[in-house]
Design a protein around this motif. Structure first.
Motif, PDB file in Angstrom:
ATOM      1  N   PRO A  35       0.858  -1.276   0.124  1.00  8.80           N
ATOM      2  CA  PRO A  35       0.089   0.080   0.120  1.00  8.80           C
ATOM      3  C   PRO A  35       0.846   1.332  -0.055  1.00  8.80           C
ATOM      4  O   PRO A  35       0.334   2.332  -0.643  1.00  8.80           O
ATOM      5  CB  PRO A  35      -0.857  -0.040   1.369  1.00  8.80           C
ATOM      6  N   ARG A  36       2.119   1.298   0.813  1.00  7.93           N
ATOM      7  CA  ARG A  36       2.776   2.333   0.940  1.00  7.93           C
ATOM      8  C   ARG A  36       3.607   2.862  -0.660  1.00  7.93           C
ATOM      9  O   ARG A  36       3.572   3.711  -1.055  1.00  7.93           O
ATOM     10  CB  ARG A  36       3.881   1.984   1.520  1.00  7.93           C
ATOM     11  N   LEU A  37       3.560   1.724  -1.576  1.00 10.27           N
ATOM     12  CA  LEU A  37       3.938   1.923  -2.972  1.00 10.27           C
ATOM     13  C   LEU A  37       2.746   2.449  -3.782  1.00 10.27           C
ATOM     14  O   LEU A  37       2.949   3.533  -4.444  1.00 10.27           O
ATOM     15  CB  LEU A  37       4.388   0.654  -3.413  1.00 10.27           C
ATOM     16  N   LEU A  38       1.588   1.802  -3.461  1.00  9.08           N
ATOM     17  CA  LEU A  38       0.321   2.671  -4.075  1.00  9.08           C
ATOM     18  C   LEU A  38       0.112   3.932  -3.750  1.00  9.08           C
ATOM     19  O   LEU A  38      -0.070   4.629  -4.682  1.00  9.08           O
ATOM     20  CB  LEU A  38      -0.788   1.521  -3.639  1.00  9.08           C
ATOM     21  N   PHE A  39       0.137   4.347  -2.501  1.00  2.00           N
ATOM     22  CA  PHE A  39      -0.108   5.808  -2.120  1.00  2.00           C
ATOM     23  C   PHE A  39       1.053   6.603  -2.610  1.00  2.00           C
ATOM     24  O   PHE A  39       0.724   7.898  -2.985  1.00  2.00           O
ATOM     25  CB  PHE A  39       0.100   5.705  -0.480  1.00  2.00           C
ATOM     26  N   PHE A  40       2.389   6.119  -2.760  1.00  7.16           N
ATOM     27  CA  PHE A  40       3.211   6.942  -3.315  1.00  7.16           C
ATOM     28  C   PHE A  40       2.926   7.135  -4.698  1.00  7.16           C
ATOM     29  O   PHE A  40       3.109   8.327  -5.224  1.00  7.16           O
ATOM     30  CB  PHE A  40       4.836   6.254  -3.093  1.00  7.16           C
ATOM     31  N   ILE A  41       2.726   6.324  -5.442  1.00  4.83           N
ATOM     32  CA  ILE A  41       2.495   6.286  -6.925  1.00  4.83           C
ATOM     33  C   ILE A  41       1.375   7.216  -7.221  1.00  4.83           C
ATOM     34  O   ILE A  41       1.047   7.947  -8.164  1.00  4.83           O
ATOM     35  CB  ILE A  41       2.381   5.008  -7.705  1.00  4.83           C
ATOM     36  N   ASP A  42       0.417   7.019  -6.341  1.00  4.31           N
ATOM     37  CA  ASP A  42      -0.823   7.953  -6.322  1.00  4.31           C
ATOM     38  C   ASP A  42      -0.521   9.405  -6.155  1.00  4.31           C
ATOM     39  O   ASP A  42      -0.989  10.330  -6.998  1.00  4.31           O
ATOM     40  CB  ASP A  42      -1.675   7.399  -5.285  1.00  4.31           C
ATOM     41  N   ARG A  43       0.285   9.804  -5.277  1.00  3.41           N
ATOM     42  CA  ARG A  43       0.665  10.932  -5.094  1.00  3.41           C
ATOM     43  C   ARG A  43       1.703  11.577  -6.067  1.00  3.41           C
ATOM     44  O   ARG A  43       1.742  12.640  -6.316  1.00  3.41           O
ATOM     45  CB  ARG A  43       1.306  11.191  -3.872  1.00  3.41           C
ATOM     46  N   PRO A  45       2.256  10.581  -9.654  1.00  2.10           N
ATOM     47  CA  PRO A  45       2.212   9.666 -10.892  1.00  2.10           C
ATOM     48  C   PRO A  45       3.401   9.825 -11.786  1.00  2.10           C
ATOM     49  O   PRO A  45       4.055  11.113 -11.899  1.00  2.10           O
ATOM     50  CB  PRO A  45       0.814  10.351 -11.327  1.00  2.10           C
ATOM     51  N   GLY A  46       3.758   8.753 -12.384  1.00  3.03           N
ATOM     52  CA  GLY A  46       4.858   8.990 -13.165  1.00  3.03           C
ATOM     53  C   GLY A  46       6.213   8.624 -12.625  1.00  3.03           C
ATOM     54  O   GLY A  46       7.415   8.978 -13.242  1.00  3.03           O
ATOM     55  N   CYS A  47       6.251   8.465 -11.295  1.00  6.24           N
ATOM     56  CA  CYS A  47       7.543   8.159 -10.584  1.00  6.24           C
ATOM     57  C   CYS A  47       8.263   6.908 -11.146  1.00  6.24           C
ATOM     58  O   CYS A  47       7.647   6.091 -12.009  1.00  6.24           O
ATOM     59  CB  CYS A  47       7.161   7.998  -9.153  1.00  6.24           C
ATOM     60  N   THR A  48       9.245   6.826 -10.581  1.00  8.18           N
ATOM     61  CA  THR A  48      10.160   5.493 -11.013  1.00  8.18           C
ATOM     62  C   THR A  48      10.433   4.576  -9.866  1.00  8.18           C
ATOM     63  O   THR A  48      10.362   5.148  -8.817  1.00  8.18           O
ATOM     64  CB  THR A  48      11.513   6.097 -11.673  1.00  8.18           C
ATOM     65  N   GLY A  74      -2.769  -5.912 -11.803  1.00  5.68           N
ATOM     66  CA  GLY A  74      -3.682  -4.963 -12.433  1.00  5.68           C
ATOM     67  C   GLY A  74      -3.698  -3.646 -11.465  1.00  5.68           C
ATOM     68  O   GLY A  74      -4.613  -2.856 -11.920  1.00  5.68           O
ATOM     69  N   TYR A  75      -2.875  -3.532 -10.502  1.00  5.98           N
ATOM     70  CA  TYR A  75      -2.964  -2.076  -9.543  1.00  5.98           C
ATOM     71  C   TYR A  75      -2.227  -1.145 -10.369  1.00  5.98           C
ATOM     72  O   TYR A  75      -2.293   0.110 -10.003  1.00  5.98           O
ATOM     73  CB  TYR A  75      -2.432  -2.504  -8.244  1.00  5.98           C
ATOM     74  N   LEU A  76      -1.128  -1.243 -11.193  1.00 10.77           N
ATOM     75  CA  LEU A  76      -0.452  -0.193 -11.574  1.00 10.77           C
ATOM     76  C   LEU A  76       0.025  -0.847 -13.127  1.00 10.77           C
ATOM     77  O   LEU A  76      -0.095  -1.774 -13.647  1.00 10.77           O
ATOM     78  CB  LEU A  76       0.873  -0.052 -11.031  1.00 10.77           C
ATOM     79  N   LEU A  83      12.604   8.908 -23.708  1.00 12.06           N
ATOM     80  CA  LEU A  83      14.275   9.356 -23.775  1.00 12.06           C
ATOM     81  C   LEU A  83      15.043   8.638 -23.268  1.00 12.06           C
ATOM     82  O   LEU A  83      16.354   8.808 -23.557  1.00 12.06           O
ATOM     83  CB  LEU A  83      14.301  11.047 -22.821  1.00 12.06           C
ATOM     84  N   ASP A  84      14.619   7.452 -22.460  1.00 14.63           N
ATOM     85  CA  ASP A  84      15.527   6.589 -21.826  1.00 14.63           C
ATOM     86  C   ASP A  84      14.825   5.416 -21.909  1.00 14.63           C
ATOM     87  O   ASP A  84      13.929   4.953 -20.686  1.00 14.63           O
ATOM     88  CB  ASP A  84      16.238   6.977 -20.467  1.00 14.63           C
ATOM     89  N   LYS A  85      14.892   4.546 -22.816  1.00 14.26           N
ATOM     90  CA  LYS A  85      14.118   3.289 -22.886  1.00 14.26           C
ATOM     91  C   LYS A  85      14.338   2.180 -21.462  1.00 14.26           C
ATOM     92  O   LYS A  85      13.506   1.396 -21.453  1.00 14.26           O
ATOM     93  CB  LYS A  85      14.431   2.440 -24.125  1.00 14.26           C
ATOM     94  N   ARG A  86      15.462   2.118 -20.845  1.00 12.84           N
ATOM     95  CA  ARG A  86      15.867   1.529 -19.750  1.00 12.84           C
ATOM     96  C   ARG A  86      14.812   1.894 -18.564  1.00 12.84           C
ATOM     97  O   ARG A  86      14.481   1.124 -17.574  1.00 12.84           O
ATOM     98  CB  ARG A  86      17.080   1.677 -19.346  1.00 12.84           C
ATOM     99  N   GLU A  87      14.432   3.614 -18.563  1.00 16.44           N
ATOM    100  CA  GLU A  87      13.646   3.995 -17.319  1.00 16.44           C
ATOM    101  C   GLU A  87      11.937   3.602 -17.791  1.00 16.44           C
ATOM    102  O   GLU A  87      11.432   3.966 -18.815  1.00 16.44           O
ATOM    103  CB  GLU A  87      13.947   5.113 -17.110  1.00 16.44           C
ATOM    104  N   LYS A  88      11.347   3.352 -16.719  1.00 22.28           N
ATOM    105  CA  LYS A  88       9.702   3.148 -16.895  1.00 22.28           C
ATOM    106  C   LYS A  88       9.158   4.085 -15.879  1.00 22.28           C
ATOM    107  O   LYS A  88       9.636   4.315 -14.614  1.00 22.28           O
ATOM    108  CB  LYS A  88       9.530   1.778 -16.668  1.00 22.28           C
ATOM    109  N   PHE A  89       8.029   4.773 -16.248  1.00 23.33           N
ATOM    110  CA  PHE A  89       7.246   5.531 -15.340  1.00 23.33           C
ATOM    111  C   PHE A  89       6.149   4.714 -14.631  1.00 23.33           C
ATOM    112  O   PHE A  89       5.555   3.954 -15.667  1.00 23.33           O
ATOM    113  CB  PHE A  89       6.762   6.746 -16.260  1.00 23.33           C
ATOM    114  N   LEU A  90       5.996   4.841 -13.561  1.00 22.67           N
ATOM    115  CA  LEU A  90       4.610   4.183 -12.971  1.00 22.67           C
ATOM    116  C   LEU A  90       3.451   5.001 -12.682  1.00 22.67           C
ATOM    117  O   LEU A  90       3.675   5.990 -12.339  1.00 22.67           O
ATOM    118  CB  LEU A  90       5.186   3.552 -11.568  1.00 22.67           C
ATOM    119  N   TYR A  91       2.278   4.148 -13.025  1.00 22.64           N
ATOM    120  CA  TYR A  91       0.953   4.902 -13.015  1.00 22.64           C
ATOM    121  C   TYR A  91      -0.022   4.024 -12.243  1.00 22.64           C
ATOM    122  O   TYR A  91       0.066   2.811 -12.701  1.00 22.64           O
ATOM    123  CB  TYR A  91       0.466   5.444 -14.057  1.00 22.64           C
ATOM    124  N   LEU A  92      -0.998   4.398 -11.645  1.00 20.60           N
ATOM    125  CA  LEU A  92      -2.007   3.528 -10.826  1.00 20.60           C
ATOM    126  C   LEU A  92      -2.785   3.294 -12.051  1.00 20.60           C
ATOM    127  O   LEU A  92      -3.271   4.185 -12.691  1.00 20.60           O
ATOM    128  CB  LEU A  92      -2.492   4.116  -9.764  1.00 20.60           C
TER     129      LEU A  92
END
Length: 146
Positions: A35-43, A45-48, A74-76, A83-92
């Motif tokens: 949940p802590r991860l979900l809460f952070f990604i919610d605050r 969006p687009g974090c890594t 299916g949560y995110l 610009l950098d194919k190795r990096e992924k942005f995370l969204y809920l």
């Protein structure tokens, strides 16, 4: 008062709180740290994954496993950084956003139940004591690096 008694009481409280949270999270197929991860990604969006590592102070490997599980459930969702194919942005996902909101409210309900027997003065005093204890443990960790 005997310090061992305080330690036992504190461990009993934290174990009970953790068990109640874990039982509740099982209904969503989630583990206590997720949940802590979900809460952070919610605050944020687009974090890594790197930002999650910094936020949680967990290893990159542990965060990567949790992120993979959250994605598979299916949560995110991930988007590749153009610009950098190795990096992924995370969204809920919608499911992730709804679940994060429900869990957040349930955590408040559980915590309200835990603190309900205390009056405002006792809550303030407890908060001050927790802060003193946290400050001392931070200092202890600095004085005793691994």
């Amino acid at each position: 008062m005997e310090e061992n008694k305080l330690s036992r009481s504190f461990r009993t409280l934290t174990r009970l709180h953790r068990a109640i949270i874990a039982t509740y999270l099982e209904t969503y197929g989630l583990y206590p740290g997720q949940p802590r991860l979900l809460f952070f990604i919610d605050r944020q969006p687009g974090c890594t994954v790197s930002q999650l590592v910094d936020e949680t102070e967990q290893t990159k490997e542990a965060i990567s496993v949790s992120v993979k599980r959250l994605e598979e459930a299916g949560y995110l969702r991930k988007e590749v950084n153009p610009l950098d194919k190795r990096e992924k942005f995370l969204y809920l996902s919608e499911k992730g956003k709804t679940t994060a909101d429900v869990i957040h409210n349930e955590f408040h309900r559980i915590n309200d139940a835990m603190f309900e027997p205390l009056n405002e003065e006792e809550k303030e005093l407890l908060d001050e004591m927790f802060q003193k204890m946290s400050d001392r443990l931070h200092a202890f960790r600095t004085e005793n690096p691994r």
